[in-house]
Scaffold this motif. Structure first.
Motif, PDB file in Angstrom:
ATOM      1  N   UNK A  65       0.816  -1.211   0.000  1.00 16.26           N
ATOM      2  CA  UNK A  65       0.000   0.000   0.000  1.00 16.26           C
ATOM      3  C   UNK A  65       0.855   1.270   0.000  1.00 16.26           C
ATOM      4  N   UNK A  66       2.080   1.157   0.537  1.00 15.12           N
ATOM      5  CA  UNK A  66       2.976   2.308   0.564  1.00 15.12           C
ATOM      6  C   UNK A  66       3.460   2.645  -0.843  1.00 15.12           C
ATOM      7  N   UNK A  67       3.745   1.624  -1.643  1.00 18.13           N
ATOM      8  CA  UNK A  67       4.163   1.840  -3.034  1.00 18.13           C
ATOM      9  C   UNK A  67       3.072   2.587  -3.787  1.00 18.13           C
ATOM     10  N   UNK A  68       1.837   2.170  -3.588  1.00 17.98           N
ATOM     11  CA  UNK A  68       0.709   2.809  -4.257  1.00 17.98           C
ATOM     12  C   UNK A  68       0.476   4.228  -3.747  1.00 17.98           C
ATOM     13  N   UNK A  69       0.565   4.407  -2.426  1.00 14.96           N
ATOM     14  CA  UNK A  69       0.257   5.707  -1.830  1.00 14.96           C
ATOM     15  C   UNK A  69       1.233   6.778  -2.305  1.00 14.96           C
ATOM     16  N   UNK A  70       2.519   6.459  -2.286  1.00 12.61           N
ATOM     17  CA  UNK A  70       3.507   7.437  -2.722  1.00 12.61           C
ATOM     18  C   UNK A  70       3.554   7.553  -4.243  1.00 12.61           C
ATOM     19  N   UNK A  72       1.061   7.602  -6.219  1.00 13.81           N
ATOM     20  CA  UNK A  72      -0.025   8.464  -6.673  1.00 13.81           C
ATOM     21  C   UNK A  72       0.356   9.951  -6.648  1.00 13.81           C
ATOM     22  N   UNK A  73       1.447  10.299  -5.946  1.00  7.35           N
ATOM     23  CA  UNK A  73       1.876  11.696  -5.894  1.00  7.35           C
ATOM     24  C   UNK A  73       2.700  12.098  -7.118  1.00  7.35           C
ATOM     25  N   UNK A  74       3.069  11.109  -7.929  1.00  7.50           N
ATOM     26  CA  UNK A  74       3.897  11.386  -9.100  1.00  7.50           C
ATOM     27  C   UNK A  74       3.036  11.791 -10.284  1.00  7.50           C
ATOM     28  N   UNK A  75       3.539  12.732 -11.081  1.00  5.08           N
ATOM     29  CA  UNK A  75       2.748  13.282 -12.184  1.00  5.08           C
ATOM     30  C   UNK A  75       2.393  12.228 -13.220  1.00  5.08           C
ATOM     31  N   UNK A  76       3.275  11.237 -13.423  1.00  2.00           N
ATOM     32  CA  UNK A  76       3.005  10.244 -14.471  1.00  2.00           C
ATOM     33  C   UNK A  76       2.043   9.147 -14.006  1.00  2.00           C
ATOM     34  N   UNK A  77       1.735   9.106 -12.705  1.00  2.00           N
ATOM     35  CA  UNK A  77       0.845   8.065 -12.195  1.00  2.00           C
ATOM     36  C   UNK A  77      -0.571   8.294 -12.731  1.00  2.00           C
TER      37      UNK A  77
END
Length: 463
Positions: A65-70, A72-77
Motif C-alpha cells: 500500500x505504501x508503493x501505491x500511496x507514494x 499516486x503523488x507522481x505526475x506520471x501516475x
C-alpha cells in the motif's frame, strides 16, 4: 534496430543508447532513498498498454500500500491505468507462506493471466533471505525460464550496493544494471546514475547526475564531448567587446565564436565587462544569454539600468540560478537549451568560480567547460566567462580551474596602488590567432560604462 524500452526521460534513454533493450532482465540497484521504485514506476506508466500491460510485484521489503500511496503523488501516475493496463500484486503473503517455490508458481500464473509486456519485482533482494547458495541459484534459473516463456521486459529492484555485484548470482543473470547513488560533500548532496552493464548495446559511460522530481527521474547526461578533429567553417567576422578602446587593443574585437576569460579580484568590473559584450551584441541584432549565479535578477536589473540597458530588452535572456542548489549537470543543459531556443550569438557566464563550487570534482568541471567551449565555437556563439581572483594587487595565478588554456582570449583586471588611491588596470594577456596590444591600461567605470585611459607610464605598483 532492436526494440527499446523507454524510461520516459529522453536524457536517460540517450545514456542507454536509445533505451533498455526490450525483453531483457534489468536490475535497478541502489541504497534506500535513491529513487529506484520511482524509476521502476516511471518505466511502468511509460510503456504499459491494455494489450501489453505492466505487472508490478511487491515482495516483503516495501509495503504494497505504501508503493501505491507514494506513487499516486507522481505526475506520471495514471489512476485510470491501474486495473486496466497496470496491475499491482502483493507477493509477500505467498512468499511467507510458501517460500520461493510458491513465488515461481504465482509469477507463472500471473504471466499467463495478464500476458504483460513489463514485469517489476520490488524488492528482488528481499527474496535472497528465503534461500541460499545452490537453492537460490536454482530459483533464479527457474524464474528466468518462466520469464522467457512470454516475451516481457523485467525490472528487478533491490537495495544493493555496487560492492555486492561480484558475489550476488542475480547480477550474472541480468542483461542490464542501472546503479543509483547519492554522494554528500559538505552540505551539498548530489545524485548520480551509472550504467554498470548493458548486454549487446553501447551506452554513455561515467556518472550522470539526476534529480528526483514529481515527474520522476530527470537525468542530465555527463557532458564530455570526445575530441572531434573534423573541420568546420570559421566566421571571419569580429564581435565587438562593447568597449571601443578594448576593441582596438584586440585588433577590432573578438573572433566570432571565440571564448574569453575575464579574470580579476572582487569589484574590479568583470561582470560589467561581460554585460558590455552581451548588450553590444543585442543592439546589433545578436541575441544574448546572461547566465548568472552572482546577482539576483532584482540586483542585476538595478546594475544594468544604471548604464542605460534593460533586462527587458528584446534579445536578452536571463538565466539565473542560485549557487546554493545548482547542479552543474542540470545548469549546462539549461544553458544549451536557452541558446538553442533564443538563437543566442553571445553568452555571459558569471561566474566560473560559483560554477566550479557546484561541481563534484575538478575533472568533471573541466570536462564540462571543454565541451561547452567546443560546442559554442562550432556554433559561432561568442562566450564570455568571468572568474574571481583572490589577489587584489599582485596576481600570482590566473585560473585555478584550468580554463585559461581553453579560452581563446584572456583579459586580466586588477588593482593598482597610486599613493593614497587605488586605480583599476586592464591587460589583454592572450588572443588566439590574432594580434593584441599587451599594454597595461587604466580603466574607469563611468555612467556610460567602461572607459579606458592611456597606458601606464613606467611600472605600476601592483604589490
Amino acid at each position: 534496430m532492436s526494440e527499446r524500452l523507454s524510461s520516459g526521460d529522453p536524457h536517460l534513454d540517450a545514456v542507454l543508447g536509445g533505451g533498455l533493450p526490450a525483453n531483457g532482465i534489468n536490475m535497478l540497484i541502489g541504497l534506500p532513498g535513491t529513487g529506484k521504485t520511482i524509476l521502476a514506476q516511471q518505466y511502468v506508466f511509460t510503456n504499459a498498454t491494455p494489450a501489453r500491460p505492466a505487472l508490478y510485484l511487491a515482495t516483503v521489503s516495501e509495503p504494497f500500500d505504501k508503493i501505491l500511496r507514494y506513487g499516486q503523488k507522481l505526475a506520471f501516475f495514471d489512476r485510470e491505468a491501474v486495473g486496466r493496463s497496470v496491475f499491482y500484486e502483493d507477493l509477500g503473503t505467498v512468499l511467507n507462506e510458501g517460500g520461493l517455490a510458491a513465488v515461481i508458481e504465482q509469477v507463472s500464473t500471473l504471466i499467463k493471466e495478464r500476458r504483460p509486456g513489463i514485469i517489476v519485482i520490488d524488492s528482488f533482494k528481499a527474496l535472497s533471505a528465503y534461500a541460499a547458495g545452490a537453492e537460490f541459484r536454482s530459483f533464479l534459473h527457474d524464474l528466468a525460464r518462466h520469464l522467457s516463456v512470454f516475451p516481457a521486459s523485467s525490472l528487478w529492484v533491490g537495495e544493493y550496493g555496487e560492492d555486492e555485484i561480484a558475489a550476488a548470482p542475480e547480477f550474472a543473470v541480468a542483461d542490464a544494471i542501472i546503479a543509483l547513488s547519492t554522494t554528500r560533500a559538505a552540505e551539498r548532496e548530489t545524485r548520480s546514475l551509472r550504467i554498470l552493464k548493458l548486454r549487446g548495446s553501447g551506452f554513455a559511460p561515467g556518472s550522470h547526475a539526476y534529480r528526483v522530481t514529481e515527474n520522476g527521474l530527470d537525468v542530465f547526461p555527463r557532458l564530455a564531448d570526445p575530441v572531434d578533429i573534423t573541420g568546420y567553417a570559421l566566421d571571419t567576422a569580429r564581435q565587438s567587446s562593447g568597449v571601443a578602446a578594448l576593441d582596438a587593443m584586440l585588433a577590432d574585437g573578438y573572433w566570432q565564436g571565440a571564448s574569453t576569460l575575464c579574470a580579476g579580484p572582487s569589484g574590479s568590473g568583470k561582470t560589467l565587462m561581460g554585460l558590455h559584450f552581451v548588450f553590444n551584441g543585442v543592439h546589433r541584432g545578436e541575441p544574448g544569454v546572461l547566465a548568472t549565479l552572482q546577482e539576483h535578477p532584482t540586483q542585476l536589473a538595478r546594475i544594468v539600468d544604471g548604464f542605460g540597458w534593460s533586462l527587458d530588452e528584446e534579445g536578452v535572456e536571463l538565466m539565473y540560478r542560485s549557487p546554493v542548489n545548482v547542479y552543474i549537470d542540470e545548469w549546462v543543459y539549461d544553458l544549451l537549451a536557452a541558446v538553442e531556443r533564443t538563437g543566442a550569438r553571445r553568452v555571459l557566464i558569471d561566474s566560473l568560480t560559483d560554477l566550479q563550487l557546484a561541481s563534484p570534482d575538478e575533472i568533471r568541471f573541466r570536462e564540462y567547460m571543454y565541451s561547452l567551449v567546443q560546442r559554442f565555437s562550432r556554433q559561432g556563439v561568442g562566450l564570455f566567462m568571468t572568474s574571481e581572483l583572490p589577489d587584489l594587487f599582485q596576481v600570482t595565478r590566473l585560473s585555478q580551474f584550468g580554463v585559461s588554456h581553453l579560452s581563446d582570449n584572456v583579459v586580466l583586471l586588477q588593482y593598482v596602488r597610486d599613493e593614497s588611491t587605488v586605480r583599476r588596470a586592464l591587460t589583454v594577456l592572450k588572443t588566439r590567432a590574432s594580434r593584441h596590444e599587451p599594454e597595461i591600461r587604466e580603466f574607469r567605470i563611468a555612467p556610460e560604462g567602461i572607459t579606458l585611459g592611456e597606458p601606464f607610464v613606467g611600472a605600476p605598483a601592483f604589490d
